[in-house]
Design an enzyme around this catalytic site. Sequence first.
Site, mmCIF file in Angstrom:
data_model
loop_
_atom_site.group_PDB
_atom_site.id
_atom_site.type_symbol
_atom_site.label_atom_id
_atom_site.label_comp_id
_atom_site.label_asym_id
_atom_site.label_seq_id
_atom_site.Cartn_x
_atom_site.Cartn_y
_atom_site.Cartn_z
ATOM 1 N N GLU A 67 6.354 10.795 1.401
ATOM 2 C CA GLU A 67 5.159 9.443 0.647
ATOM 3 C C GLU A 67 5.048 8.330 1.494
ATOM 4 O O GLU A 67 5.845 7.928 2.256
ATOM 5 C CB GLU A 67 6.388 9.000 -0.542
ATOM 6 C CG GLU A 67 5.730 7.967 -1.657
ATOM 7 C CD GLU A 67 6.578 7.209 -1.750
ATOM 8 O OE1 GLU A 67 6.510 6.866 -3.336
ATOM 9 O OE2 GLU A 67 8.418 7.168 -1.880
ATOM 10 N N LYS A 91 1.951 9.370 -9.009
ATOM 11 C CA LYS A 91 3.452 9.893 -9.195
ATOM 12 C C LYS A 91 3.292 9.039 -10.614
ATOM 13 O O LYS A 91 2.851 7.716 -11.162
ATOM 14 C CB LYS A 91 3.829 8.174 -8.063
ATOM 15 C CG LYS A 91 5.587 7.982 -8.631
ATOM 16 C CD LYS A 91 6.016 7.376 -7.155
ATOM 17 C CE LYS A 91 7.304 6.680 -7.285
ATOM 18 N NZ LYS A 91 8.139 5.946 -6.358
ATOM 19 N N CYS A 124 9.956 10.951 -4.610
ATOM 20 C CA CYS A 124 10.849 9.780 -4.780
ATOM 21 C C CYS A 124 12.007 9.550 -5.302
ATOM 22 O O CYS A 124 12.663 10.253 -6.470
ATOM 23 C CB CYS A 124 10.152 8.834 -3.907
ATOM 24 S SG CYS A 124 11.405 7.462 -2.461
#
Length: 500
Positions: free
Chosen positions: A257, A317, A368
């Site tokens: 990321e 995301k 993440c």
Amino acid sequence: MLLARVVAAVVGGLALYSAFPPLNWWLCAPLGIALIVASLYGTHPRRAAWLGYLAAAVFLFPTLAWVRTIGDDVWLMLVAIESVFYAAMAALVALVFRLRWWPLWFGGLWVAMEWVRGLIPIGGFPWARAAFSQGESLFTSYAALGGAPLVSFAVALCAALLAHACLGRRRSPLRRAVPVVLALAVPVLSFAVPRPGDEGRTVNVGIVQGNVPGRGMYVLGDEPAVVLRNHSNETKRLAQAVRDGKLPKPDIVVLPENSTDIDPYRDEIAREIIHDSVRDVGVPTLIGAVVAIGETERATRSLVWDPVTGAGDYYDKQNLVPFGEYTPFKELVLALWERASLVGRQSVPGDKPGDLKMGPVTIGAVNCYEVAYDATVRGTVRAGGTPLVVQANNASYALSNLPTQQLAMYKLRAVEHNRAVVAAATTGISAYVTPDGKVSWQTRELVADMNVVKVPVRTQETLATKVGALPEWALMVMGAAAAGFAAWRGRRRGDRMRNE
């Protein structure tokens, strides 16, 4: 008596913390929760609430110490808010102690508490769930049966049975032995959980960890594009190692990321740097970028980069970090905290799972923070993602207990969905976790590193993947119904006594 309860709550909270990374003393989870149960047993709901709050605060302060990077005030507020959920649960637990088979109802209430905590406020905070202390333990296999909620339930049930064996007076040795035997049976029965086997197919995945120059809240440093160059150079180093015969040729490559600190859609130089490194390695590469959406918004994007055609399919995301990627109650928060302005453009969440076609496989991209969210990971697997690929940027929390906690989540998710997990992080911990939840390879933190790992490609779904949230809902309803019945029965008993 009160002092003994306080001591049990404090020691229980500390023991529960010890079960989590970096200590990883997983057996301390049921032992710690058992002590917390003992502190609550036989109390009025009001007293149980503040004892539960105390135990939670003692547990969460060290477990969430990584939040101190953002600020001690944020750390204190987060722990203060999260402890309220444990207090509410403790008040309900004080009611179900009056019922037979209360260890079962306690386990259901624990699952319900973790579910609510992962939902509210502002999107919830599902970190530090009991299941995430069991990345590699006798309880882990339950993840393949009912996901993280069933693992948490098994730990809580085991703890409650241990407490049940020690609490109460005038019990024969046999009546004390039965709950102990049942408590031991809970982890042992995990060996009976069915697990899919290998399917004989593999893919070579290159993992790149480029490192960043800064620390804390200023991880990108002062020099523009340095993070992009670090990861591009490390990708080229991987390509050279392949040409020299030191590493096998990858089928795909994964970068972390934010592996580019410059938006490649808007900056031609950034595009050229990325394309040059991807062309050198010669296979589809997953880039992590924060890209502009219009003039005021942005998205945290997992972007497939082809060595010939360049930028292609992507995943945005879905579970965003409040105050990190967007600012809730923006006007008020910006007026009160200057640090909130560091967020800059406000991120917008994606609306589709992370199934991305890359070379010979369709990976399951997870970004993440959202690895803690059951539905997000499950949705990606159901969409066909295999292996799971986690892109992470833990640079702000380097050398804290966050990277090790995240690694424990990778282990649990691997077992839960029968998928290998490949994780690439800017500063570490990058890793490859087998579908059995074993760490086959990992990096150290704060170093540039790369490798090519042979990863099994599995398509069979576990029961947990198939049934989804059903076990969680069943356990929550069970606990809530028991608490409701206990409250109703207590009220009837009080009315009867007043009438007499």
